[in-house]
Design an enzyme around this catalytic site. Structure first.
Site, short mmCIF file in Angstrom:
data_model
loop_
_atom_site.label_atom_id
_atom_site.label_comp_id
_atom_site.label_asym_id
_atom_site.label_seq_id
_atom_site.Cartn_x
_atom_site.Cartn_y
_atom_site.Cartn_z
N LYS A 101 0.82 -1.21 0.00
CA LYS A 101 0.00 0.00 0.00
C LYS A 101 0.85 1.26 0.00
O LYS A 101 0.46 2.27 -0.57
CB LYS A 101 -0.96 0.00 1.20
CG LYS A 101 -2.11 -0.96 1.03
CD LYS A 101 -3.30 -0.59 1.88
CE LYS A 101 -4.43 -1.59 1.68
NZ LYS A 101 -5.52 -1.43 2.63
N LYS A 128 -5.50 -11.38 -8.63
CA LYS A 128 -6.75 -11.59 -7.90
C LYS A 128 -7.85 -10.63 -8.37
O LYS A 128 -7.56 -9.48 -8.68
CB LYS A 128 -6.45 -11.34 -6.41
CG LYS A 128 -7.48 -11.86 -5.46
CD LYS A 128 -7.01 -11.69 -4.01
CE LYS A 128 -8.10 -11.00 -3.22
NZ LYS A 128 -7.77 -10.86 -1.80
N LYS A 161 -11.85 -5.36 -5.88
CA LYS A 161 -12.86 -4.30 -5.96
C LYS A 161 -12.24 -3.02 -6.50
O LYS A 161 -12.94 -2.13 -6.96
CB LYS A 161 -13.47 -3.94 -4.61
CG LYS A 161 -13.35 -4.92 -3.52
CD LYS A 161 -14.07 -4.44 -2.27
CE LYS A 161 -13.13 -4.47 -1.08
NZ LYS A 161 -13.77 -4.43 0.21
#
Ligand code: TRP
Length: 334
Positions: free
Chosen positions: A115, A197, A200
């Site tokens: 992140k 993966k 969202k």
């Protein structure tokens, strides 16, 4: 059904819309476990602000996520579905646990590294201590089991380490939680890049099936799914696109990969794609129908939000008060 006394806790962020990956990888497990445990399902909005959010959008998404939990079949009167920000114990316990967590431990967290690479202009202290807040979420409820994705295992291990460290100093304060990983094979990959993966937050909307996508959209996205030029339907790592379609099909139907391969043997990719699309659309139809109904049941949702926040708060306070006493804070005079 009489529930076990054992506690289950899990949470999801309200950033982005939930995908089929979230449903098959997490929500479906939650539904299966809901009857067995006393369950807390949290909309982890405190975690969300570790990256910049638009306030109105965050509020909307958090409510939408709450409604989706319910639409998916989690009864909010049986399960404590609530917002993290409505229970101040999360932040209070997180502060205390911060003082029992080492910089070195947090530095090793791969999610933090990922992140901070992604949000290089905003590497804030909250992003760094994110796992401590997650530990607080879990430990506050004396949780026995935590259904999580494999990507959250490192955070769960840290939670256990913090709990053990605290218990070693102050006695048996926290239950040591166990992970519940669910069935393997439920890891759903992007439809546009089957090495990645399904997420969202993917920038390409064709990469993910969102739980509220209508049937036409679902069929279209599957039609466009990236496959290969082998022209044979087999379940193998060398054909990640086809493997992902078969995985999705199996996760929806409960079939084994060999069965699915047999069913589609000799058929073309187009047929496989439309069959998987139809299966997914059918699976999501009841959830979508319930979600539409819930939009008109505003009072019911509001009441559930309120009652569950109170319920969660009273559980959380028991642990929090105990912890505050253990570390030496003065007793409260009422
Ligand atoms: N960090 C988790 C995720 O991104 C969400 C989360 C926050 C969570 N607190 C939790 C999951 C407690 C399980 C238990 O997926």
């Amino acid at each position: 059904m009489i529930k076990d006394e054992k506690i289950l806790f899990s949470g999801m962020q309200a950033t982005g819309n939930l995908t089929l990956g979230n449903y098959l990888g997490a929500l479906k497990n939650w539904l299966a476990l809901a009857g067995e445990y006393t369950c807390f399902y949290c909309v982890v909005d405190l975690h969300s602000i570790t990256v910049r959010q638009d306030p109105a959008e965050l509020r909307k998404r958090a409510r939408n996520l709450f409604a989706l939990y319910v639409a998916a079949g989690l009864d909010p009167e049986e399960n404590c579905i609530y917002y993290q920000s409505h229970v101040s114990g999360h932040a209070e316990l997180a502060w205390i646990l911060n003082c029992f967590t080492y910089m070195g431990e947090l530095n090793r967290m791969t999610q933090f590294k990922d992140k901070s690479a992604k949000h290089a202009d905003n590497i804030n202290a909250g992003l760094f201590t994110y796992p401590v807040l997650m530990a607080a979420d879990i430990l506050l409820y004396q949780t026995d089991v935590v259904p999580v994705g494999i990507d959250q295992m490192q955070h769960l291990e840290l939670t256990r380490d913090i709990a053990q460290r605290f218990n070693a100093i102050y006695g048996d304060v926290f239950t040591i939680p166990e992970a519940y990983l669910g069935k393997s094979g439920a890891k759903i990959m992007s439809l546009q890049n089957p090495e990645k993966k399904m997420s969202k937050s993917d920038e390409n909307p064709n990469a993910s099936i969102f739980l509220l996508d209508d049937k036409d959209t679902i069929l279209r996205k599957f039609k466009r799914a990236v496959t290969d030029s082998e022209a044979v339907i087999a379940y193998r790592d060398e054909q990640p696109g086809i493997k992902n379609l078969l995985d999705i099909y199996c996760a929806c139907t409960g079939k084994m990969p060999e069965e699915a391969v047999a069913e589609f043997s000799g058929k073309g990719y187009g047929e496989l794609k439309s069959a998987v699309g139809e299966t997914v659309a059918d699976l999501l139809a009841p959830l979508q129908k319930r979600h539409v109904e819930l939009l008109t049941e505003k009072d019911y949702i509001d009441r559930m939000i309120k009652e569950n926040a109170q319920k969660a708060d009273s559980y959380a306070l028991k642990t929090l008060r105990k912890v505050q006493k253990k570390v030496g804070f003065p007793e409260r005079v009422r």
